[in-house]
Design a protein around this motif. Structure first.
Motif, mmCIF file in Angstrom:
data_model
loop_
_atom_site.group_PDB
_atom_site.id
_atom_site.type_symbol
_atom_site.label_atom_id
_atom_site.label_comp_id
_atom_site.label_asym_id
_atom_site.label_seq_id
_atom_site.Cartn_x
_atom_site.Cartn_y
_atom_site.Cartn_z
ATOM 1 N N VAL A 1 0.862 -1.174 0.000
ATOM 2 C CA VAL A 1 0.000 0.000 0.000
ATOM 3 C C VAL A 1 0.903 1.230 0.000
ATOM 4 N N ARG A 2 0.705 2.078 -0.997
ATOM 5 C CA ARG A 2 1.520 3.294 -1.117
ATOM 6 C C ARG A 2 0.627 4.518 -0.976
ATOM 7 N N ASP A 3 1.168 5.539 -0.325
ATOM 8 C CA ASP A 3 0.442 6.804 -0.189
ATOM 9 C C ASP A 3 0.834 7.809 -1.257
ATOM 10 N N ASP A 4 1.816 7.474 -2.080
ATOM 11 C CA ASP A 4 2.345 8.433 -3.045
ATOM 12 C C ASP A 4 2.093 8.018 -4.487
ATOM 13 N N HIS A 5 1.060 7.192 -4.702
ATOM 14 C CA HIS A 5 0.735 6.832 -6.078
ATOM 15 C C HIS A 5 0.180 8.067 -6.779
ATOM 16 N N PRO A 6 0.570 8.327 -8.036
ATOM 17 C CA PRO A 6 0.124 9.552 -8.714
ATOM 18 C C PRO A 6 -1.395 9.665 -8.797
ATOM 19 N N GLU A 7 -1.880 10.853 -8.556
ATOM 20 C CA GLU A 7 -3.308 11.147 -8.692
ATOM 21 C C GLU A 7 -3.753 10.864 -10.125
ATOM 22 N N PRO A 8 -4.835 10.101 -10.330
ATOM 23 C CA PRO A 8 -5.319 9.878 -11.701
ATOM 24 C C PRO A 8 -5.828 11.179 -12.309
ATOM 25 N N VAL A 9 -5.495 11.394 -13.563
ATOM 26 C CA VAL A 9 -5.931 12.602 -14.278
ATOM 27 C C VAL A 9 -6.861 12.158 -15.402
ATOM 28 N N PRO A 10 -8.156 12.437 -15.298
ATOM 29 C CA PRO A 10 -9.104 11.958 -16.316
ATOM 30 C C PRO A 10 -8.879 12.616 -17.676
ATOM 31 N N ALA A 11 -9.007 11.828 -18.735
ATOM 32 C CA ALA A 11 -9.057 12.383 -20.084
ATOM 33 C C ALA A 11 -10.416 13.045 -20.287
ATOM 34 N N ALA A 12 -10.600 13.665 -21.444
ATOM 35 C CA ALA A 12 -11.829 14.416 -21.692
ATOM 36 C C ALA A 12 -13.069 13.532 -21.631
ATOM 37 N N ASP A 13 -12.933 12.260 -21.995
ATOM 38 C CA ASP A 13 -14.091 11.358 -21.995
ATOM 39 C C ASP A 13 -14.177 10.522 -20.727
ATOM 40 N N GLU A 14 -13.405 10.882 -19.713
ATOM 41 C CA GLU A 14 -13.356 10.100 -18.480
ATOM 42 C C GLU A 14 -13.871 10.894 -17.285
ATOM 43 N N ALA A 15 -14.254 10.155 -16.256
ATOM 44 C CA ALA A 15 -14.678 10.750 -14.994
ATOM 45 C C ALA A 15 -13.716 10.315 -13.894
ATOM 46 N N LEU A 16 -13.499 11.200 -12.939
ATOM 47 C CA LEU A 16 -12.729 10.857 -11.743
ATOM 48 C C LEU A 16 -13.709 10.303 -10.716
#
Length: 350
Positions: free
Chosen positions: A40-55
């Protein structure tokens, strides 16, 4: 499997993040690294949604046998594990902000003949959430294409909704039933693990005669309590050999297919649900001599599963064996790998 020691990660997720639409630089996530180590990591990069994606802010996630097979080397996956979940779309999303959703785990290209003819599950370029080419959902947040998302009605709570993906796979068995004229054959479901029991419950809810077969009376009693016929595998005898019109193999064990072929009647069918990192030894002469159909079966229709849950047609919550916070996700997978354990859930909000 190598895992992180308990207590290595202690940061708590902010439960108000989704409501405020806030952004962070990193997320907590369960990672399977190239060496096969879980952490378990606390520093995994924040997901950045593409234009057709939702966070999506993950609210519940379920541990599947496929996750355990991936840890053992199946499919060569590395990255964030997990594919069964229910989550809340970020408040800032322009289309689905604030909606609870589940997702079809197969992400097709959208342009090939398979995708354009409604069969994106078999797109040759597809990615599969937490299994192939796409980060999974054992994380605080994940970005997914909106076309893959299925809204969850308010009447379906999170611990029901988290079963939508495996329930869709269970209901997919119905698409392979080919009874003869005037025949409603009983289906034998081989395997009393979480998927096997869920398949039995789903077929029963659909009005299909079914028998659940397994090694553990206590687990089979979950099905028996709903009026499903059950049998311990050690009690099968010559009357069962070659008697089943349809057998669903959901043991999760390499030996399950041989037993399923033993149960199937001539010109019957065997539907395979098991994926295994270990090779499966098999004598195919039974398939030839008895002219059996052997059918692979994977994912199903998520909207159908959500609809069944919303109508109250099935309550899979008796299958829940344990719940863990994301900070203890390595323990959750270790627990889920123990013999006889049913569904283990992970809660990223704890």
């Amino acid at each position: 499997m190598a895992v992180q020691k308990p207590g290595e990660s202690s940061r708590l997720a902010d439960p108000l993040t989704a409501a405020r639409g806030e952004r962070h630089s990193s997320v907590r996530a369960l990672i399977l690294d190239p060496a096969g180590e879980l952490r378990v990591r606390d520093d995994h990069p924040e997901p950045v949604p593409a234009a057709d994606e939702a966070l999506i802010h993950v609210r519940r996630a379920g541990v599947c046998d496929t996750d355990l097979q991936l840890v053992d080397g199946y499919a060569g996956f590395e990255g964030v594990l997990g594919h069964e979940f229910v989550g809340l779309v970020d408040a800032a999303d322009p289309e689905l902000g604030g909606r609870r959703v589940v997702a079809d785990i197969n992400i097709g290209c959208g342009a090939c003949p398979a995708c354009t003819h409604g069969d994106g599950h078999h797109c040759r370029a597809r990615a599969t959430i937490g299994i192939r080419g796409r980060p999974g959902v054992f994380a605080e947040r994940v970005a997914l294409p909106r076309r893959n998302l299925v809204p969850v009605p308010e009447t379906v709570d999170d611990e029901l909704a988290v079963f939508a993906e495996p329930l869709a796979a269970a209901l997919h068995v119905l698409d392979e039933l080919e009874p003869g004229p005037g025949e409603v054959p009983r289906v034998d479901v081989l395997g009393d693990g979480k998927l096997g029991l869920l398949i039995g419950l789903a077929l029963h809810a659909a009005g299909q005669p079914v028998r659940a077969i397994g090694h553990h009376r206590a687990k089979l009693d979950v099905a028996a309590a709903l009026g499903i016929e059950t049998s311990l595998e050690r009690e099968l005898d010559a009357r069962d050999q070659g008697a089943a019109a349809l057998v669903v193999e959901a043991t999760g064990h390499p030996s399950g297919l041989s037993r399923a072929l033993w149960l199937a009647r001539p010109r019957g069918a065997v539907i395979l649900k098991t994926t295994s990192a270990a090779p499966i030894p098999l004598d195919l002469s039974t398939v030839v001599v008895n002219e059996l159909r052997v059918i692979g079966s994977r994912c199903g229709d998520m909207a159908r599963a959500v609809d069944l849950l919303a109508r109250g047609g099935l309550d899979p919550r008796p299958l829940i064996a344990a719940r863990y916070p994301l900070a203890r996700a390595t323990e959750a997978l270790e627990h889920a790998s123990r013999r006889g354990v049913l569904k283990v859930l992970v809660d990223p909000g704890c």
